[in-house]
Design an enzyme around this catalytic site. Structure first.
Site, PDB file in Angstrom:
ATOM      1  N   ALA A  57       0.822  -1.215   0.000  1.00  0.00           N
ATOM      2  CA  ALA A  57       0.000   0.000   0.000  1.00  0.00           C
ATOM      3  C   ALA A  57       0.856   1.265   0.000  1.00  0.00           C
ATOM      4  O   ALA A  57       0.388   2.332  -0.349  1.00  0.00           O
ATOM      5  CB  ALA A  57      -0.908   0.002   1.223  1.00  0.00           C
ATOM      6  N   LYS A  58       2.109   1.148   0.426  1.00  0.00           N
ATOM      7  CA  LYS A  58       3.068   2.264   0.431  1.00  0.00           C
ATOM      8  C   LYS A  58       2.465   3.512   1.090  1.00  0.00           C
ATOM      9  O   LYS A  58       2.577   4.612   0.576  1.00  0.00           O
ATOM     10  CB  LYS A  58       3.573   2.529  -0.982  1.00  0.00           C
ATOM     11  CG  LYS A  58       4.271   1.294  -1.587  1.00  0.00           C
ATOM     12  CD  LYS A  58       4.896   1.544  -2.934  1.00  0.00           C
ATOM     13  CE  LYS A  58       5.696   0.342  -3.425  1.00  0.00           C
ATOM     14  NZ  LYS A  58       4.874  -0.814  -3.835  1.00  0.00           N
ATOM     15  N   ARG A  59       1.839   3.316   2.247  1.00  0.00           N
ATOM     16  CA  ARG A  59       1.193   4.404   2.950  1.00  0.00           C
ATOM     17  C   ARG A  59       2.182   5.193   3.813  1.00  0.00           C
ATOM     18  O   ARG A  59       3.325   4.765   4.023  1.00  0.00           O
ATOM     19  CB  ARG A  59       0.074   3.851   3.844  1.00  0.00           C
ATOM     20  CG  ARG A  59      -1.060   3.160   3.102  1.00  0.00           C
ATOM     21  CD  ARG A  59      -1.808   4.075   2.168  1.00  0.00           C
ATOM     22  NE  ARG A  59      -3.101   3.531   1.770  1.00  0.00           N
ATOM     23  CZ  ARG A  59      -3.336   2.849   0.642  1.00  0.00           C
ATOM     24  NH1 ARG A  59      -2.378   2.601  -0.217  1.00  0.00           N
ATOM     25  NH2 ARG A  59      -4.569   2.419   0.367  1.00  0.00           N
ATOM     26  N   ASP A  70       3.923   4.660  -6.510  1.00  0.00           N
ATOM     27  CA  ASP A  70       4.378   3.299  -6.769  1.00  0.00           C
ATOM     28  C   ASP A  70       5.063   3.296  -8.137  1.00  0.00           C
ATOM     29  O   ASP A  70       5.132   4.336  -8.781  1.00  0.00           O
ATOM     30  CB  ASP A  70       3.179   2.342  -6.734  1.00  0.00           C
ATOM     31  CG  ASP A  70       3.576   0.942  -6.270  1.00  0.00           C
ATOM     32  OD1 ASP A  70       4.525   0.378  -6.850  1.00  0.00           O
ATOM     33  OD2 ASP A  70       2.961   0.432  -5.326  1.00  0.00           O
TER      34      ASP A  70
END
Lengths: 275, 275
Positions: free
Chosen positions: A95-97, B99
């Site tokens: 999710a690369k939050r 991303d």
């Protein structure tokens, strides 16, 4: 899941493969599009065919959010299916939050509690108070971007920052954060030679390594530079496995591709245990 | 929405206020919890009471994701309500996504197409090919984290990188990306004095400025250092407005707080037009 449970699973399955569930409706077999939930049906078939060959699954949230509520439902069904049928498998919400403290806690609740993933990927740009809220969850793992597999990694990550490269500064700083033992790191396979230096900073941490296969990374090279005493590697492959065939045999074809990687991994693990 | 339409709206409403819709079920008035969709009902009441005082709304996705499918539905209903009732208002999905290329395109589709926001916030760590996919969408805006309002901003963002501070390196590098005219930047109000230097790098870009109010940033100071010829500022307030009261008068109380800020903004705009 504890890190030791993950390591045990790696030894048992002789695999440190993670399969990326990045489901694009334009790429899945046409016959699935007639189903009520094509994304979940695709994932279920892939999981049923490959679960004995891998130790982790990693849905990338972008591919679910792109389909709105329908996509979020498919993500929910996928993680529920995994947790029910294969609770021993490590699950990663890619999710690369990252946000300010209070808000990161909400993200952590979304992925660790509501969806019940074992781990989530996070971005480091906002620093300590954006990551520590994730680290506070017991037996959950926070996988921080360090050195990514894309070309844009050279824009900032490899730039000299405070006397070293930014990605090294990120890694060494993160070690000082509370509950940093719950950290893992993303390091791209396309930069395998960097792994040796990274291992000097974090000899024991698990690394999630995307970029083997479609993006050109080499498995043997990654293991040579990156494997730790406790293995410490999760090698991800997404497109190379899940889109191995676009026909009705897509799940079998995925299993064949996953088995190829697993066999190579078993051989590497065997050599390591003998060496 | 074009940037010029946003500027026109600022002049018309004499406001450059953005209201953050960060809905926490533990903080909203108890009587709303009996409704079928308390999050949407809260947002609808806030929007109905404040839309004439602000030019933008910014739901932070963390607060919706934390409630799973129910939360994502509330987000969907909120943006649909805004786009239907108040199409002139600029909408920001505060998602801090990013991303590799292909995957960022899926995020862009999620927020620009499926949810139909005017803009989305993104994180810069993965570089050019993680941000350019967002910039490719016409009349959509990509708001990149530059210098955030939290303490963790000092971990990496202000560190000397390639001869300057990382956040300046991020800003100057981003100007070389394709369709960079679609970029705006997040700069925290708690670092108002940095805004002067930032304006030398990006004299005309819009800045989204969180941190006025609850986090301690000062409106006059932000405008002194950060206002451009075309205003170029969206000042966000979330908790200070939406949680002004926890009673049944919450919407009126929010409007009162928003009006206080709007009056100050009108006064600043008037001085500017006279100066």
């Amino acid at each position: 899941m504890t890190t030791q449970q993950l390591i045990n699973q790696i030894h048992k399955k002789q695999s440190f493969l993670c399969i990326g569930l990045d489901v694009d409706l334009n790429k899945i077999p046409a016959h699935l599009l007639e189903k009520e939930d094509p994304i979940f049906e695709f994932n279920k078939a892939i999981i049923d065919a490959t679960h004995h060959l891998c130790v982790a699954y990693k849905p990338n949230t972008a591919f679910y959010e792109a389909y709105g509520i329908k996509g979020w439902k498919a993500l929910d069904k996928t993680i529920s299916y995994l947790n029910e049928k294969h609770p021993e498998i490590f699950t990663i919400a890619d999710a690369k939050r990252g946000d300010i403290g209070n808000t990161s806690t909400m993200y952590a609740k979304a992925f660790f509690e509501d969806l019940a993933f074992d781990s989530v990927t996070v971005a480091p740009y906002m620093g300590k108070d954006s990551v520590e809220p994730f680290l506070a969850f017991e037996n959950k793992h926070t996988i921080m971007l360090a050195l990514t597999s894309n070309q844009g990694a050279f824009d900032f990550q490899t730039k000299e920052t405070a006397g070293t490269e930014l990605y090294k500064k990120v890694i060494s700083t993160s070690k000082t954060w509370q509950n940093s033992e719950n950290l893992m790191y993303v390091v791209g396979a396309t930069k395998a030679s960097y792994l040796g230096e990274i291992r000097q900073l974090i000899p024991d941490s698990f690394l999630l390594v995307p970029g083997v296969g479609a993006q050109g990374g080499n498995l043997e090279e990654v293991c040579h530079y990156g494997m730790s005493a406790n293995i410490g590697l999760l090698i991800n492959s997404s497109r190379g496995i899940i889109y191995a065939s676009h026909g009705t045999d897509f799940a079998e074809a995925a299993a064949t591709k996953a088995a190829e990687l697993q066999v190579n991994m078993a051989s590497i693990l065997q050599k390591k245990s003998q060496g």
